[in-house]
Motif scaffolding. Structure first.
Motif, PDB file in Angstrom:
ATOM      1  N   GLN A 230      -9.277  24.572 105.073  1.00  0.00           N
ATOM      2  CA  GLN A 230      -8.920  23.955 106.346  1.00  0.00           C
ATOM      3  C   GLN A 230      -9.291  24.813 107.549  1.00  0.00           C
ATOM      4  O   GLN A 230      -9.460  24.292 108.649  1.00  0.00           O
ATOM      5  CB  GLN A 230      -7.418  23.660 106.370  1.00  0.00           C
ATOM      6  N   ARG A 231      -9.399  26.122 107.339  1.00  0.00           N
ATOM      7  CA  ARG A 231      -9.799  26.985 108.461  1.00  0.00           C
ATOM      8  C   ARG A 231     -10.527  28.205 107.917  1.00  0.00           C
ATOM      9  O   ARG A 231     -10.064  28.846 106.970  1.00  0.00           O
ATOM     10  CB  ARG A 231      -8.587  27.412 109.285  1.00  0.00           C
ATOM     11  N   LEU A 232     -11.662  28.506 108.521  1.00  0.00           N
ATOM     12  CA  LEU A 232     -12.431  29.692 108.160  1.00  0.00           C
ATOM     13  C   LEU A 232     -12.767  30.458 109.425  1.00  0.00           C
ATOM     14  O   LEU A 232     -13.330  29.887 110.370  1.00  0.00           O
ATOM     15  CB  LEU A 232     -13.715  29.310 107.423  1.00  0.00           C
ATOM     16  N   VAL A 233     -12.399  31.733 109.457  1.00  0.00           N
ATOM     17  CA  VAL A 233     -12.727  32.610 110.578  1.00  0.00           C
ATOM     18  C   VAL A 233     -13.198  33.927 109.984  1.00  0.00           C
ATOM     19  O   VAL A 233     -12.472  34.568 109.208  1.00  0.00           O
ATOM     20  CB  VAL A 233     -11.515  32.859 111.503  1.00  0.00           C
ATOM     21  N   VAL A 234     -14.410  34.341 110.350  1.00  0.00           N
ATOM     22  CA  VAL A 234     -14.977  35.589 109.854  1.00  0.00           C
ATOM     23  C   VAL A 234     -15.042  36.592 110.986  1.00  0.00           C
ATOM     24  O   VAL A 234     -15.638  36.324 112.039  1.00  0.00           O
ATOM     25  CB  VAL A 234     -16.400  35.382 109.282  1.00  0.00           C
ATOM     26  N   GLY A 235     -14.408  37.748 110.797  1.00  0.00           N
ATOM     27  CA  GLY A 235     -14.553  38.831 111.755  1.00  0.00           C
ATOM     28  C   GLY A 235     -13.730  38.650 113.013  1.00  0.00           C
ATOM     29  O   GLY A 235     -12.509  38.506 112.959  1.00  0.00           O
ATOM     30  N   ASP A 236     -14.392  38.635 114.169  1.00  0.00           N
ATOM     31  CA  ASP A 236     -13.701  38.597 115.457  1.00  0.00           C
ATOM     32  C   ASP A 236     -12.727  37.428 115.530  1.00  0.00           C
ATOM     33  O   ASP A 236     -13.073  36.288 115.228  1.00  0.00           O
ATOM     34  CB  ASP A 236     -14.719  38.469 116.597  1.00  0.00           C
ATOM     35  N   GLY A 237     -11.514  37.742 115.952  1.00  0.00           N
ATOM     36  CA  GLY A 237     -10.511  36.703 116.112  1.00  0.00           C
ATOM     37  C   GLY A 237      -9.756  36.358 114.858  1.00  0.00           C
ATOM     38  O   GLY A 237      -8.876  35.482 114.879  1.00  0.00           O
ATOM     39  N   ALA A 238     -10.053  37.027 113.740  1.00  0.00           N
ATOM     40  CA  ALA A 238      -9.422  36.667 112.475  1.00  0.00           C
ATOM     41  C   ALA A 238      -7.915  36.899 112.502  1.00  0.00           C
ATOM     42  O   ALA A 238      -7.139  36.065 112.040  1.00  0.00           O
ATOM     43  CB  ALA A 238     -10.062  37.437 111.329  1.00  0.00           C
ATOM     44  N   ALA A 239      -7.493  38.028 113.050  1.00  0.00           N
ATOM     45  CA  ALA A 239      -6.063  38.338 113.059  1.00  0.00           C
ATOM     46  C   ALA A 239      -5.290  37.304 113.867  1.00  0.00           C
ATOM     47  O   ALA A 239      -4.242  36.800 113.422  1.00  0.00           O
ATOM     48  CB  ALA A 239      -5.827  39.736 113.622  1.00  0.00           C
ATOM     49  N   ALA A 240      -5.811  36.957 115.038  1.00  0.00           N
ATOM     50  CA  ALA A 240      -5.137  35.952 115.865  1.00  0.00           C
ATOM     51  C   ALA A 240      -5.143  34.588 115.188  1.00  0.00           C
ATOM     52  O   ALA A 240      -4.157  33.838 115.253  1.00  0.00           O
ATOM     53  CB  ALA A 240      -5.814  35.865 117.229  1.00  0.00           C
ATOM     54  N   ALA A 241      -6.242  34.246 114.528  1.00  0.00           N
ATOM     55  CA  ALA A 241      -6.331  32.960 113.838  1.00  0.00           C
ATOM     56  C   ALA A 241      -5.329  32.879 112.700  1.00  0.00           C
ATOM     57  O   ALA A 241      -4.727  31.824 112.458  1.00  0.00           O
ATOM     58  CB  ALA A 241      -7.742  32.742 113.309  1.00  0.00           C
ATOM     59  N   ALA A 242      -5.127  33.993 112.006  1.00  0.00           N
ATOM     60  CA  ALA A 242      -4.170  34.010 110.909  1.00  0.00           C
ATOM     61  C   ALA A 242      -2.754  33.783 111.424  1.00  0.00           C
ATOM     62  O   ALA A 242      -1.977  33.009 110.847  1.00  0.00           O
ATOM     63  CB  ALA A 242      -4.262  35.327 110.147  1.00  0.00           C
ATOM     64  N   VAL A 243      -2.419  34.437 112.519  1.00  0.00           N
ATOM     65  CA  VAL A 243      -1.079  34.271 113.101  1.00  0.00           C
ATOM     66  C   VAL A 243      -0.877  32.836 113.569  1.00  0.00           C
ATOM     67  O   VAL A 243       0.156  32.208 113.295  1.00  0.00           O
ATOM     68  CB  VAL A 243      -0.875  35.267 114.262  1.00  0.00           C
ATOM     69  N   GLN A 244      -1.860  32.296 114.260  1.00  0.00           N
ATOM     70  CA  GLN A 244      -1.748  30.928 114.778  1.00  0.00           C
ATOM     71  C   GLN A 244      -1.601  29.922 113.639  1.00  0.00           C
ATOM     72  O   GLN A 244      -0.740  29.030 113.673  1.00  0.00           O
ATOM     73  CB  GLN A 244      -2.974  30.575 115.608  1.00  0.00           C
ATOM     74  N   THR A 245      -2.442  30.045 112.598  1.00  0.00           N
ATOM     75  CA  THR A 245      -2.400  29.096 111.491  1.00  0.00           C
ATOM     76  C   THR A 245      -1.105  29.227 110.702  1.00  0.00           C
ATOM     77  O   THR A 245      -0.545  28.224 110.245  1.00  0.00           O
ATOM     78  CB  THR A 245      -3.613  29.297 110.566  1.00  0.00           C
ATOM     79  N   ALA A 246      -0.610  30.447 110.566  1.00  0.00           N
ATOM     80  CA  ALA A 246       0.671  30.646 109.891  1.00  0.00           C
ATOM     81  C   ALA A 246       1.794  29.945 110.651  1.00  0.00           C
ATOM     82  O   ALA A 246       2.642  29.266 110.052  1.00  0.00           O
ATOM     83  CB  ALA A 246       0.966  32.131 109.745  1.00  0.00           C
ATOM     84  N   GLU A 247       1.795  30.080 111.955  1.00  0.00           N
ATOM     85  CA  GLU A 247       2.820  29.419 112.760  1.00  0.00           C
ATOM     86  C   GLU A 247       2.726  27.898 112.645  1.00  0.00           C
ATOM     87  O   GLU A 247       3.740  27.202 112.551  1.00  0.00           O
ATOM     88  CB  GLU A 247       2.686  29.851 114.226  1.00  0.00           C
ATOM     89  N   GLU A 248       1.513  27.369 112.634  1.00  0.00           N
ATOM     90  CA  GLU A 248       1.309  25.925 112.551  1.00  0.00           C
ATOM     91  C   GLU A 248       1.750  25.344 111.216  1.00  0.00           C
ATOM     92  O   GLU A 248       2.199  24.189 111.146  1.00  0.00           O
ATOM     93  CB  GLU A 248      -0.168  25.591 112.791  1.00  0.00           C
ATOM     94  N   THR A 249       1.640  26.127 110.164  1.00  0.00           N
ATOM     95  CA  THR A 249       1.928  25.617 108.822  1.00  0.00           C
ATOM     96  C   THR A 249       3.293  26.026 108.296  1.00  0.00           C
ATOM     97  O   THR A 249       3.715  25.533 107.241  1.00  0.00           O
ATOM     98  CB  THR A 249       0.859  26.104 107.832  1.00  0.00           C
TER      99      THR A 249
END
Length: 307
Positions: A230-249
């Motif tokens: 459902q979401r793939l982020v490589v490298g830059d922005g990965a940490a923020a994307a993980a936090v955001q997706t965790a909050e959403e789910t």
């Protein structure tokens, strides 16, 4: 060998053909199109166009909504795609979840059990038609009377079948009959008819795979396991994307990064995660969205080498 496919839908001819060409050149296994009438392009028409500009790329629906498709028409679409692509068609099928799709064809969405029964009935009928059999079904879930697929006949002796679901009964059936079980990770359908709760925690994945294993008991060739990313982020922005997706789910970041339904991190972390998913759950196939095609492409040789 670990493989990756791309799920996308065309918005214009040039970019669609370009996407198909890029996916093949990068080493993706297949190009897949969803099936949501009125929202995305007709899958088999789009895939036929992609076939004209590729030569090795697999082409399939991901996944056809069995609730609003009739077996004779679906089998004809699949066989035609196999013919014009030189034997590269795949059939993905699921029970469907969006109420508006039923209403658009003059039906009301059945309950979960009814959707699962129809999905199985449609899958069995389509497989029989593709195999050259005459099909008659007369049940509360499906009516087919003396259907045959005389022409066109598919090029492949068997069209590979993917069943996409998180439903226990359908997972069990897929374990017994499918070539690929597409793990969607979807939980309860939300009020909008489109979104879902997620079933991404380890215990929930274990339960889904137990259902697949129960269905596959006795098979010499159990189905491959595939995860819809459902979401793939490589490298830059990965940490923020993980936090955001965790909050959403509603998951913790650790829970999120342990699931095969997201791939977030550095290149090395993503390769390690895919290797871990293979070891723990046996997942060897992934489907990513179109926006992941280019970011993931440089990693495909490393990912394909995972054993």
């Amino acid at each position: 060998m670990v493989t990756f496919s791309v799920q996308a839908s065309p918005s214009d001819a040039a970019s669609w053909c370009g996407l198909a060409h890029r996916a093949e050149a990068a080493g993706y296994d297949a190009l897949l199109v969803g099936d949501h009438p009125g929202v995305v392009a007709a899958p088999f028409v789009a895939l036929a166009a992609a076939a004209s500009v590729t030569s090795t790329l697999g082409l399939g629906s991901y996944v056809t909504n069995a609730g609003v498709r009739e077996p004779a028409l679906l089998a004809t679409d699949v066989a035609t795609l196999d013919l014009v692509s030189g034997g590269r068609a795949r059939l993905g099928i699921g029970a469907g979840h969006t109420p508006v799709e039923w209403r658009a064809v003059g039906r009301e969405r059945p309950d979960v059990a009814g959707r699962v029964r129809r999905c199985i009935a449609v899958a069995e009928a389509v497989q029989a038609l593709l195999a050259g059999e005459q099909v008659t079904v007369d049940s509360a879930d499906l009516a087919v009377h003396g259907a045959r697929l005389d022409r066109p006949r598919p090029v492949q002796p068997r069209i590979p079948l993917t069943v996409g679901t998180a439903n226990t009964d359908l997972l069990r059936w897929a374990g017994a009959h499918a070539d690929v079980v597409g793990l969607s990770g979807f939980g309860r359908t939300l009020a909008d008819g489109h979104g879902h709760d997620v079933r991404w925690r380890a215990a929930e994945i274990d339960a889904q795979l137990a259902a697949v294993a129960a269905g596959a008991a006795g098979r010499d060739d159990p189905p491959a396991l595939e995860a819809l990313v459902q979401r793939l982020v490589v490298g830059d922005g990965a940490a923020a994307a993980a936090v955001q997706t965790a909050e959403e789910t509603g998951l913790t970041v650790d829970e999120l990064l342990a699931t095969p339904f997201v791939l977030i991190g550095t290149a090395d972390e993503i390769v390690a995660a895919v290797a871990a998913h293979r070891r723990r759950w046996g997942v060897t196939r992934y489907v990513v969205r179109a926006d992941a095609l280019d970011p993931l492409a440089p990693l495909l040789p490393r990912l394909a080498a995972i054993t």
